[in-house]
Enzyme design. Structure first.
Site, PDB file in Angstrom:
ATOM      1  N   TYR A  85       0.838  -1.189   0.000  1.00 24.80           N
ATOM      2  CA  TYR A  85       0.000   0.000   0.000  1.00 24.80           C
ATOM      3  C   TYR A  85       0.882   1.252   0.000  1.00 24.80           C
ATOM      4  O   TYR A  85       0.600   2.212  -0.715  1.00 24.80           O
ATOM      5  CB  TYR A  85      -0.914   0.016   1.236  1.00 24.80           C
ATOM      6  CG  TYR A  85      -1.924  -1.108   1.256  1.00 24.80           C
ATOM      7  CD1 TYR A  85      -3.118  -1.022   0.553  1.00 24.80           C
ATOM      8  CD2 TYR A  85      -1.696  -2.268   1.998  1.00 24.80           C
ATOM      9  CE1 TYR A  85      -4.050  -2.053   0.574  1.00 24.80           C
ATOM     10  CE2 TYR A  85      -2.613  -3.300   2.029  1.00 24.80           C
ATOM     11  CZ  TYR A  85      -3.792  -3.186   1.311  1.00 24.80           C
ATOM     12  OH  TYR A  85      -4.709  -4.209   1.329  1.00 24.80           O
ATOM     13  N   CYS A 114      -6.354  -5.606  -7.469  1.00 30.06           N
ATOM     14  CA  CYS A 114      -6.142  -5.168  -6.090  1.00 30.06           C
ATOM     15  C   CYS A 114      -5.579  -6.287  -5.217  1.00 30.06           C
ATOM     16  O   CYS A 114      -4.983  -6.012  -4.175  1.00 30.06           O
ATOM     17  CB  CYS A 114      -7.418  -4.600  -5.500  1.00 30.06           C
ATOM     18  SG  CYS A 114      -8.839  -5.674  -5.590  1.00 30.06           S
ATOM     19  N   HIS A 115      -5.713  -7.534  -5.659  1.00 29.68           N
ATOM     20  CA  HIS A 115      -5.137  -8.651  -4.894  1.00 29.68           C
ATOM     21  C   HIS A 115      -3.604  -8.575  -4.867  1.00 29.68           C
ATOM     22  O   HIS A 115      -2.982  -9.172  -4.003  1.00 29.68           O
ATOM     23  CB  HIS A 115      -5.603 -10.000  -5.458  1.00 29.68           C
ATOM     24  CG  HIS A 115      -5.216 -10.237  -6.870  1.00 29.68           C
ATOM     25  ND1 HIS A 115      -5.935  -9.719  -7.935  1.00 29.68           N
ATOM     26  CD2 HIS A 115      -4.183 -10.922  -7.409  1.00 29.68           C
ATOM     27  CE1 HIS A 115      -5.366 -10.088  -9.060  1.00 29.68           C
ATOM     28  NE2 HIS A 115      -4.296 -10.815  -8.777  1.00 29.68           N
TER      29      HIS A 115
END
Length: 154
Positions: A85, A114-115
């Site tokens: 992130y 997003c995984h």
């Protein structure tokens, strides 16, 4: 032309897709399937065969909002790899929490992968079930896997 909806399997889950031509409007994981077509690229990906999801567009990447910039950065993470992130936040010029919020609201998982975004000290979350994230990452790391030849790791 109307927006099409359908689903395909990914393990114990069904992947619901709303799409038209090469634009994907919505992807979600569910326990029950939908009758209808799914883009060939997503079918191939979910079955672990080689495909190229970069040919599909996501409504999430349109515009210049912070979330759209985050989603475009996430699409650049190579298949089979991950980024934190914080790494995505630095690339886009925002905070890691904003990246987490964008991932939680991603309308087109798989197309905007997003995984592949993980926490600094662990996997991070994934809706509706973090085991889906684990399975997607494990599938991408297998050889042969769903990665396109130019995205394969040596």
């Amino acid at each position: 032309m109307a927006v099409l909806t359908g689903s395909c399997r990914f393990g114990l889950w069904h992947v619901h897709v709303a799409w038209q031509d090469d634009i994907v409007y919505r992807v979600r994981f569910a326990r029950v399937g939908l009758v209808g077509p799914v883009p060939e690229e997503i079918l191939r990906y979910c079955s672990g065969r080689r495909g190229d999801l970069s040919t599909l567009q996501s409504v999430a990447t349109e515009g210049e909002s912070t979330f759209a910039r985050i989603y475009r950065a996430v699409r650049e993470i190579p298949c089979g790899e991950t980024a934190t992130y914080g790494e995505i936040a630095r690339k886009v010029g925002t905070a890691p929490r904003a990246v987490g919020s964008a991932m939680a609201r991603n309308p087109t998982p798989i197309v905007v992968p997003c995984h592949r975004v993980v926490a600094k000290a662990g996997l991070g979350g994934f809706s509706p079930d973090p085991t889906i994230k684990e399975a997607l990452l494990a599938m991408e790391r297998r050889k042969p896997g769903p990665c396109t030849p130019e995205n394969e790791r040596d």
